[in-house]
Motif scaffolding. Structure first.
Motif, PDB file in Angstrom:
ATOM      1  N   GLN A 267       2.959 -55.879 -28.965  1.00 40.80           N
ATOM      2  CA  GLN A 267       3.486 -54.939 -29.957  1.00 40.80           C
ATOM      3  C   GLN A 267       4.217 -55.686 -31.082  1.00 40.80           C
ATOM      4  OE1 GLN A 267       5.713 -51.943 -27.789  1.00 40.80           O
ATOM      5  NE2 GLN A 267       3.897 -51.237 -26.701  1.00 40.80           N
ATOM      6  N   PHE A 268       4.450 -54.986 -32.183  1.00 40.84           N
ATOM      7  CA  PHE A 268       5.164 -55.520 -33.355  1.00 40.84           C
ATOM      8  C   PHE A 268       4.414 -56.673 -34.021  1.00 40.84           C
ATOM      9  CE2 PHE A 268       8.262 -53.651 -30.494  1.00 40.84           C
ATOM     10  CZ  PHE A 268       8.886 -52.731 -31.341  1.00 40.84           C
ATOM     11  N   GLN A 269       3.088 -56.660 -33.896  1.00 43.44           N
ATOM     12  CA  GLN A 269       2.283 -57.692 -34.579  1.00 43.44           C
ATOM     13  C   GLN A 269       1.281 -57.053 -35.526  1.00 43.44           C
ATOM     14  OE1 GLN A 269       0.463 -60.454 -31.772  1.00 43.44           O
ATOM     15  NE2 GLN A 269       2.180 -60.211 -30.363  1.00 43.44           N
ATOM     16  N   GLY A 270       1.442 -55.770 -35.762  1.00 44.02           N
ATOM     17  CA  GLY A 270       0.531 -55.094 -36.694  1.00 44.02           C
ATOM     18  C   GLY A 270      -0.740 -54.549 -36.048  1.00 44.02           C
TER      19      GLY A 270
ATOM     20  N   GLY B 194      -1.148 -51.980 -33.816  1.00 41.78           N
ATOM     21  CA  GLY B 194      -1.175 -50.510 -33.878  1.00 41.78           C
ATOM     22  C   GLY B 194      -1.548 -50.054 -35.283  1.00 41.78           C
ATOM     23  N   SER B 195      -0.957 -50.679 -36.289  1.00 42.09           N
ATOM     24  CA  SER B 195      -1.244 -50.301 -37.683  1.00 42.09           C
ATOM     25  C   SER B 195      -2.701 -50.565 -38.029  1.00 42.09           C
ATOM     26  CB  SER B 195      -0.354 -51.085 -38.647  1.00 42.09           C
ATOM     27  OG  SER B 195       0.990 -50.798 -38.395  1.00 42.09           O
TER      28      SER B 195
ATOM     29  N   VAL C 162      -0.589 -49.995 -27.580  1.00 40.98           N
ATOM     30  CA  VAL C 162      -0.724 -51.454 -27.672  1.00 40.98           C
ATOM     31  C   VAL C 162       0.040 -52.038 -26.486  1.00 40.98           C
ATOM     32  CG1 VAL C 162      -0.127 -53.497 -29.065  1.00 40.98           C
ATOM     33  CG2 VAL C 162      -0.946 -51.421 -30.200  1.00 40.98           C
TER      34      VAL C 162
ATOM     35  N   TYR D  24       7.393 -43.781 -37.191  1.00 38.23           N
ATOM     36  CA  TYR D  24       6.223 -44.646 -37.104  1.00 38.23           C
ATOM     37  C   TYR D  24       5.089 -44.142 -38.002  1.00 38.23           C
ATOM     38  CZ  TYR D  24       2.551 -47.655 -35.339  1.00 38.23           C
ATOM     39  OH  TYR D  24       1.539 -48.575 -35.265  1.00 38.23           O
TER      40      TYR D  24
ATOM     41  N   PHE E  65       2.627 -46.858 -22.228  1.00 39.68           N
ATOM     42  CA  PHE E  65       3.497 -45.683 -22.259  1.00 39.68           C
ATOM     43  C   PHE E  65       4.597 -45.726 -21.199  1.00 39.68           C
ATOM     44  CE2 PHE E  65       0.345 -43.941 -25.127  1.00 39.68           C
ATOM     45  CZ  PHE E  65       1.104 -43.136 -25.958  1.00 39.68           C
TER      46      PHE E  65
ATOM     47  N   LEU F 298      -2.435 -43.515 -29.035  1.00 41.57           N
ATOM     48  CA  LEU F 298      -2.424 -44.852 -29.653  1.00 41.57           C
ATOM     49  C   LEU F 298      -1.583 -45.716 -28.737  1.00 41.57           C
ATOM     50  CD1 LEU F 298      -2.606 -46.952 -32.056  1.00 41.57           C
ATOM     51  CD2 LEU F 298      -0.536 -45.872 -32.945  1.00 41.57           C
TER      52      LEU F 298
ATOM     53  N   ASP G 233       6.076 -39.842 -33.455  1.00 41.33           N
ATOM     54  CA  ASP G 233       7.339 -40.247 -34.063  1.00 41.33           C
ATOM     55  C   ASP G 233       7.176 -40.368 -35.580  1.00 41.33           C
ATOM     56  OD1 ASP G 233       9.595 -41.609 -34.980  1.00 41.33           O
ATOM     57  OD2 ASP G 233       9.811 -42.690 -33.079  1.00 41.33           O
TER      58      ASP G 233
ATOM     59  N   ARG H 145       4.579 -44.187 -42.128  1.00 40.27           N
ATOM     60  CA  ARG H 145       4.120 -45.381 -42.861  1.00 40.27           C
ATOM     61  C   ARG H 145       2.642 -45.280 -43.258  1.00 40.27           C
ATOM     62  NH1 ARG H 145       5.833 -49.962 -39.448  1.00 40.27           N
ATOM     63  NH2 ARG H 145       7.308 -48.419 -38.746  1.00 40.27           N
TER      64      ARG H 145
HETATM   65  C1  LIG Z   1       3.594 -47.268 -31.116  1.00 42.87           C
HETATM   66  C2  LIG Z   1       2.758 -48.524 -30.919  1.00 42.87           C
HETATM   67  C3  LIG Z   1       1.305 -48.140 -30.760  1.00 42.87           C
HETATM   68  C4  LIG Z   1       2.924 -49.382 -32.161  1.00 42.87           C
HETATM   69  O1  LIG Z   1       2.056 -50.489 -32.052  1.00 42.87           O
HETATM   70  P1  LIG Z   1       2.451 -51.877 -32.697  1.00 42.87           P
HETATM   71  O2  LIG Z   1       1.239 -52.744 -32.655  1.00 42.87           O
HETATM   72  O3  LIG Z   1       3.678 -52.396 -32.078  1.00 42.87           O
HETATM   73  O4  LIG Z   1       2.771 -51.417 -34.180  1.00 42.87           O
HETATM   74  P2  LIG Z   1       2.782 -52.289 -35.489  1.00 42.87           P
HETATM   75  O5  LIG Z   1       3.004 -53.727 -35.150  1.00 42.87           O
HETATM   76  O6  LIG Z   1       1.583 -51.960 -36.295  1.00 42.87           O
HETATM   77  O7  LIG Z   1       4.012 -51.685 -36.230  1.00 42.87           O
HETATM   78  C5  LIG Z   1       5.278 -52.133 -35.877  1.00 42.87           C
HETATM   79  C6  LIG Z   1       6.268 -51.233 -36.505  1.00 42.87           C
HETATM   80  O8  LIG Z   1       6.267 -50.014 -35.795  1.00 42.87           O
HETATM   81  C7  LIG Z   1       7.561 -49.728 -35.324  1.00 42.87           C
HETATM   82  N1  LIG Z   1       7.399 -49.114 -34.034  1.00 42.87           N
HETATM   83  C8  LIG Z   1       6.777 -49.625 -32.961  1.00 42.87           C
HETATM   84  N2  LIG Z   1       6.831 -48.730 -31.967  1.00 42.87           N
HETATM   85  C9  LIG Z   1       7.465 -47.626 -32.446  1.00 42.87           C
HETATM   86  C10 LIG Z   1       7.830 -46.391 -31.912  1.00 42.87           C
HETATM   87  N3  LIG Z   1       7.531 -46.038 -30.657  1.00 42.87           N
HETATM   88  N4  LIG Z   1       8.489 -45.510 -32.700  1.00 42.87           N
HETATM   89  C11 LIG Z   1       8.793 -45.821 -33.960  1.00 42.87           C
HETATM   90  N5  LIG Z   1       8.478 -47.000 -34.521  1.00 42.87           N
HETATM   91  C12 LIG Z   1       7.829 -47.888 -33.769  1.00 42.87           C
HETATM   92  C13 LIG Z   1       8.249 -51.051 -35.259  1.00 42.87           C
HETATM   93  O9  LIG Z   1       9.625 -50.897 -35.383  1.00 42.87           O
HETATM   94  C14 LIG Z   1       7.677 -51.776 -36.447  1.00 42.87           C
HETATM   95  O10 LIG Z   1       8.348 -51.345 -37.599  1.00 42.87           O
HETATM   96  P3  LIG Z   1       8.496 -52.297 -38.882  1.00 42.87           P
HETATM   97  O11 LIG Z   1       7.108 -52.593 -39.344  1.00 42.87           O
HETATM   98  O12 LIG Z   1       9.259 -51.444 -39.848  1.00 42.87           O
HETATM   99  O13 LIG Z   1       9.212 -53.487 -38.402  1.00 42.87           O
HETATM  100  C15 LIG Z   1       3.201 -49.348 -29.703  1.00 42.87           C
HETATM  101  O14 LIG Z   1       4.570 -49.632 -29.846  1.00 42.87           O
HETATM  102  C16 LIG Z   1       2.980 -48.652 -28.373  1.00 42.87           C
HETATM  103  O15 LIG Z   1       1.907 -48.751 -27.766  1.00 42.87           O
HETATM  104  N6  LIG Z   1       4.026 -47.955 -27.889  1.00 42.87           N
HETATM  105  C17 LIG Z   1       3.929 -47.247 -26.627  1.00 42.87           C
HETATM  106  C18 LIG Z   1       3.039 -46.059 -26.724  1.00 42.87           C
HETATM  107  C19 LIG Z   1       3.415 -45.121 -27.846  1.00 42.87           C
HETATM  108  O16 LIG Z   1       4.585 -44.780 -28.026  1.00 42.87           O
HETATM  109  N7  LIG Z   1       2.388 -44.692 -28.621  1.00 42.87           N
HETATM  110  C20 LIG Z   1       2.575 -43.828 -29.789  1.00 42.87           C
HETATM  111  C21 LIG Z   1       2.594 -42.418 -29.378  1.00 42.87           C
HETATM  112  S1  LIG Z   1       3.172 -41.380 -30.663  1.00 42.87           S
END
Ligand SMILES: CC(C)(COP(=O)(O)OP(=O)(O)OC[C@H]1O[C@@H](n2cnc3c(N)ncnc32)[C@H](O)[C@@H]1OP(=O)(O)O)[C@@H](O)C(=O)NCCC(=O)NCCS
Length: 171
Positions: A89-92, A94-95, A84, A121, A23, A82, A118, A124
């Motif tokens: 990040q961006f490797q799936g 979080g999903s 990562v 995010y 964060f 949530l 958000d 999806r």
């Molecule tokens: C948000 C978070 C958990 C996503 O995890 P991740 O493993 O990178 O996510 P995934 O790989 O499954 O998904 C990637 C997709 O999410 C999108 N994405 C990642 N972070 C995002 C964010 N903060 N806002 C919007 N979209 C986001 C990417 O653009 C990507 O999109 P695409 O599939 O269309 O290319 C990670 O970025 C994170 O820890 N961020 C900091 C903490 C945070 O903001 N947590 C969420 C609180 S609401």
């Protein structure tokens, strides 16, 4: 290969540091997500089966938690936080965490998952503005950020009302 598993007490410190780090660079953050997570872990609102970590090569790289909330007296689930690690990040990951969480929540009989986050995010996964289901936040928030996912499509399970958060959320 990513492994999603339930967390345990030995993971607590790693999870705390992971959330803090994730964060630090987040666009939307109050800087206290790791503290909220620790309080949820120490309290009784966290749903134990829904406190998950993602492991890659035996290292914890992501986590998700769902806690008990109430809507009109019904116990439902809220996703928070949530996280990562930035370099993973961006490797799936979080999903994968969110999808596994929803699967377990559904098995546990929850009808809704609520998230404040958000829309770009969370849409999806099928989250929409909670107001679509007549579910309201107990605080002032832009409609699009307060979202709900219906975990099963049975209309007889529709629940409406204001979300009551447990005390750990400080609401
Ligand atoms: C948000 C978070 C958990 C996503 O995890 P991740 O493993 O990178 O996510 P995934 O790989 O499954 O998904 C990637 C997709 O999410 C999108 N994405 C990642 N972070 C995002 C964010 N903060 N806002 C919007 N979209 C986001 C990417 O653009 C990507 O999109 P695409 O599939 O269309 O290319 C990670 O970025 C994170 O820890 N961020 C900091 C903490 C945070 O903001 N947590 C969420 C609180 S609401």
């Amino acid at each position: 290969m990513i492994k999603i598993r339930n967390d345990n007490i030995e993971d607590a410190e790693k999870i705390y540091q992971l959330i803090k780090q994730a964060f630090e660079s987040a666009e939307h953050s109050d800087g206290n997500e790791h503290i909220l997570a620790a309080e949820l872990r120490n309290g009784s609102s966290l749903i134990p089966q829904l406190s998950l970590v993602a492991e890659l090569n035996n290292q914890i790289v992501g986590c998700v938690m769902f806690s008990k909330i109430h809507i009109n007296g019904y116990e439902e689930a809220a996703l928070a936080p949530l996280a990562v690690l930035p370099e993973y990040q961006f490797q799936g990951i979080g999903s994968a965490l969110v999808a596994q969480g929803h699967k377990i929540a559904k098995q546990l009989g929850y009808h809704y998952s609520i998230v404040l986050g958000d829309p770009q995010y969370y849409s999806r996964f099928g989250y929409v503005s909670a107001s679509v289901y007549n579910i309201k936040a107990p605080f002032k928030v832009d409609d699009k950020y307060f979202m709900a996912l219906k975990l099963n499509e049975d209309k007889s399970n529709n629940i409406e009302g204001i979300v009551a958060y447990p005390k750990e959320f400080g609401i």
